[in-house]
Design an enzyme around this catalytic site. Structure first.
Site, PDB file in Angstrom:
ATOM      1  N   GLY A  46      49.870  29.407  44.394  1.00 22.06           N
ATOM      2  CA  GLY A  46      50.703  30.765  44.054  1.00 22.06           C
ATOM      3  C   GLY A  46      50.526  31.760  45.518  1.00 22.06           C
ATOM      4  O   GLY A  46      51.531  32.210  45.795  1.00 22.06           O
ATOM      5  N   ASP A 103      47.972  35.742  45.025  1.00 21.20           N
ATOM      6  CA  ASP A 103      49.472  36.165  44.534  1.00 21.20           C
ATOM      7  C   ASP A 103      49.319  37.146  43.535  1.00 21.20           C
ATOM      8  O   ASP A 103      50.183  38.342  43.613  1.00 21.20           O
ATOM      9  CB  ASP A 103      50.245  34.936  44.101  1.00 21.20           C
ATOM     10  CG  ASP A 103      49.546  34.026  42.946  1.00 21.20           C
ATOM     11  OD1 ASP A 103      48.388  34.376  42.710  1.00 21.20           O
ATOM     12  OD2 ASP A 103      50.084  33.119  42.487  1.00 21.20           O
ATOM     13  N   ASP A 106      45.879  39.032  36.866  1.00 28.38           N
ATOM     14  CA  ASP A 106      46.572  39.366  35.687  1.00 28.38           C
ATOM     15  C   ASP A 106      45.162  39.813  34.740  1.00 28.38           C
ATOM     16  O   ASP A 106      44.630  40.690  34.895  1.00 28.38           O
ATOM     17  CB  ASP A 106      47.159  37.867  35.321  1.00 28.38           C
ATOM     18  CG  ASP A 106      48.075  38.049  33.910  1.00 28.38           C
ATOM     19  OD1 ASP A 106      48.300  39.201  33.539  1.00 28.38           O
ATOM     20  OD2 ASP A 106      48.296  37.069  33.226  1.00 28.38           O
ATOM     21  N   GLY A 108      42.400  39.012  35.330  1.00 25.15           N
ATOM     22  CA  GLY A 108      41.281  38.927  36.425  1.00 25.15           C
ATOM     23  C   GLY A 108      40.212  37.841  36.352  1.00 25.15           C
ATOM     24  O   GLY A 108      39.104  37.768  36.972  1.00 25.15           O
ATOM     25  N   LYS A 134      48.814  43.166  37.898  1.00 28.65           N
ATOM     26  CA  LYS A 134      49.497  43.187  36.710  1.00 28.65           C
ATOM     27  C   LYS A 134      48.441  44.154  35.992  1.00 28.65           C
ATOM     28  O   LYS A 134      47.677  43.507  35.095  1.00 28.65           O
ATOM     29  CB  LYS A 134      49.567  41.780  35.990  1.00 28.65           C
ATOM     30  CG  LYS A 134      50.938  41.968  35.057  1.00 28.65           C
ATOM     31  CD  LYS A 134      51.349  40.672  34.525  1.00 28.65           C
ATOM     32  CE  LYS A 134      52.242  39.641  34.908  1.00 28.65           C
ATOM     33  NZ  LYS A 134      52.431  38.610  34.097  1.00 28.65           N
ATOM     34  N   ARG A 168      58.971  28.668  43.207  1.00 28.63           N
ATOM     35  CA  ARG A 168      57.879  29.041  44.133  1.00 28.63           C
ATOM     36  C   ARG A 168      58.607  29.861  45.396  1.00 28.63           C
ATOM     37  O   ARG A 168      58.038  30.493  46.210  1.00 28.63           O
ATOM     38  CB  ARG A 168      56.757  28.360  44.541  1.00 28.63           C
ATOM     39  CG  ARG A 168      56.049  28.099  43.613  1.00 28.63           C
ATOM     40  CD  ARG A 168      54.597  27.217  43.843  1.00 28.63           C
ATOM     41  NE  ARG A 168      53.967  26.494  42.764  1.00 28.63           N
ATOM     42  CZ  ARG A 168      52.958  27.212  42.079  1.00 28.63           C
ATOM     43  NH1 ARG A 168      52.672  28.338  42.395  1.00 28.63           N
ATOM     44  NH2 ARG A 168      52.182  26.418  41.166  1.00 28.63           N
TER      45      ARG A 168
HETATM   46  P1  IMP Z   1      44.261  35.739  35.469  1.00 27.90           P
HETATM   47  O1  IMP Z   1      42.989  34.783  35.610  1.00 27.90           O
HETATM   48  O2  IMP Z   1      44.822  36.059  34.342  1.00 27.90           O
HETATM   49  O3  IMP Z   1      44.124  36.918  36.539  1.00 27.90           O
HETATM   50  O4  IMP Z   1      45.477  34.790  36.275  1.00 27.90           O
HETATM   51  C1  IMP Z   1      45.907  34.596  37.546  1.00 27.90           C
HETATM   52  C2  IMP Z   1      46.577  33.479  37.713  1.00 27.90           C
HETATM   53  O5  IMP Z   1      47.763  33.396  36.584  1.00 27.90           O
HETATM   54  C3  IMP Z   1      47.584  33.766  38.799  1.00 27.90           C
HETATM   55  O6  IMP Z   1      46.921  33.319  40.080  1.00 27.90           O
HETATM   56  C4  IMP Z   1      48.977  32.909  38.297  1.00 27.90           C
HETATM   57  O7  IMP Z   1      48.814  31.773  38.933  1.00 27.90           O
HETATM   58  C5  IMP Z   1      48.951  33.107  37.127  1.00 27.90           C
HETATM   59  N1  IMP Z   1      49.860  34.319  36.665  1.00 27.90           N
HETATM   60  C6  IMP Z   1      49.607  35.279  36.047  1.00 27.90           C
HETATM   61  N2  IMP Z   1      50.794  36.127  35.681  1.00 27.90           N
HETATM   62  C7  IMP Z   1      51.860  35.257  36.339  1.00 27.90           C
HETATM   63  C8  IMP Z   1      53.131  35.618  36.276  1.00 27.90           C
HETATM   64  O8  IMP Z   1      53.763  36.592  35.830  1.00 27.90           O
HETATM   65  N3  IMP Z   1      53.873  34.608  36.695  1.00 27.90           N
HETATM   66  C9  IMP Z   1      53.440  33.460  37.514  1.00 27.90           C
HETATM   67  N4  IMP Z   1      52.258  33.350  37.228  1.00 27.90           N
HETATM   68  C10 IMP Z   1      51.402  34.157  36.938  1.00 27.90           C
HETATM   69 MG    MG Z   2      47.667  31.626  41.181  1.00 26.82          MG
END
Ligand code: IMP
Ligand code: MG
Length: 185
Positions: A46, A103, A106, A108, A134, A168
């Protein structure tokens, strides 16, 4: 595959706004690391669009390397607590100023695991740069040193972010209209 127009609810961040913000982030990073050695680590896949634009906005010498971690299976929308390193760096980070380029942050959880791992390898400094934050979804507190945009809790795609690995390439960040995107088997 569907045409993205079929499920695009709205463009959340336009190409122009992305590029303008990234230019400012690049200037800020260039100022902060002036006279220092800098290494950018991009988390695949991403982060690749953001890295490519961000590094062109950074005016000081720096190196890049890549790593890939998996937390979301294709089609899954929830992040698991633990991530797996599926591709590791090929260069040493010992004694280097490392800036992680993501990228989106979310929950974290992904970045927290990556930070914990990289910290064991003795970098001189370790900081985080994310294009999208986010923030309401955060489960693990993460120090974010450079942040492009805080976005609402909606599923987004484009500019490196995928829907089941596609889309992407789009130059903007778009919001998926719930119920309109059809996952293929
Ligand atoms: P985390 O571990 O929940 O912070 O996930 C982060 C990863 O989830 C990012 O690097 C993205 O690959 C994916 N991700 C989270 N939210 C989205 C979204 O809204 N669209 C696409 N990919 C997302
Ligand atoms: Mg990612």
């Amino acid at each position: 595959m569907q045409d993205y127009h079929d499920f695009l609810e709205k463009i959340l961040i336009s190409e122009e706004d992305l590029q303008a913000r990234i230019k400012v982030m690049g200037e800020e990073i260039s100022r902060d690391y002036e006279g220092e050695d800098l290494m950018l680590i991009c988390i695949l896949r991403g982060g690749v669009m953001f890295l490519a634009d961000l590094m062109r906005a950074i005016t000081i010498p720096h190196t890049i390397d890549f790593m890939a971690v998996s937390s979301y299976g294709a089609g899954a929308r929830m992040s698991g607590g633990n991530v797996r390193i599926s591709l590791d760096l090929t260069t040493s980070i010992e004694g280097r100023n490392v800036l992680l380029v993501e990228d989106i942050i979310d929950s974290g959880n992904t970045i927290a695991s990556v930070l914990a791992l990289l910290d064991t390898r003795g970098p001189k400094s370790l900081k985080v740069c994310t294009l999208l934050d986010k923030a309401e979804r955060r489960e693990t507190e993460i120090p974010i040193h450079y942040r492009g945009f805080v976005i609402p809790n909606e599923f987004v795609f484009g500019y490196g972010l995928d829907l089941d690995e596609y889309y992407r390439n789009l130059p903007f960040v778009g919001v998926v209209q719930p119920g309109k995107y059809v996952q293929e088997d």
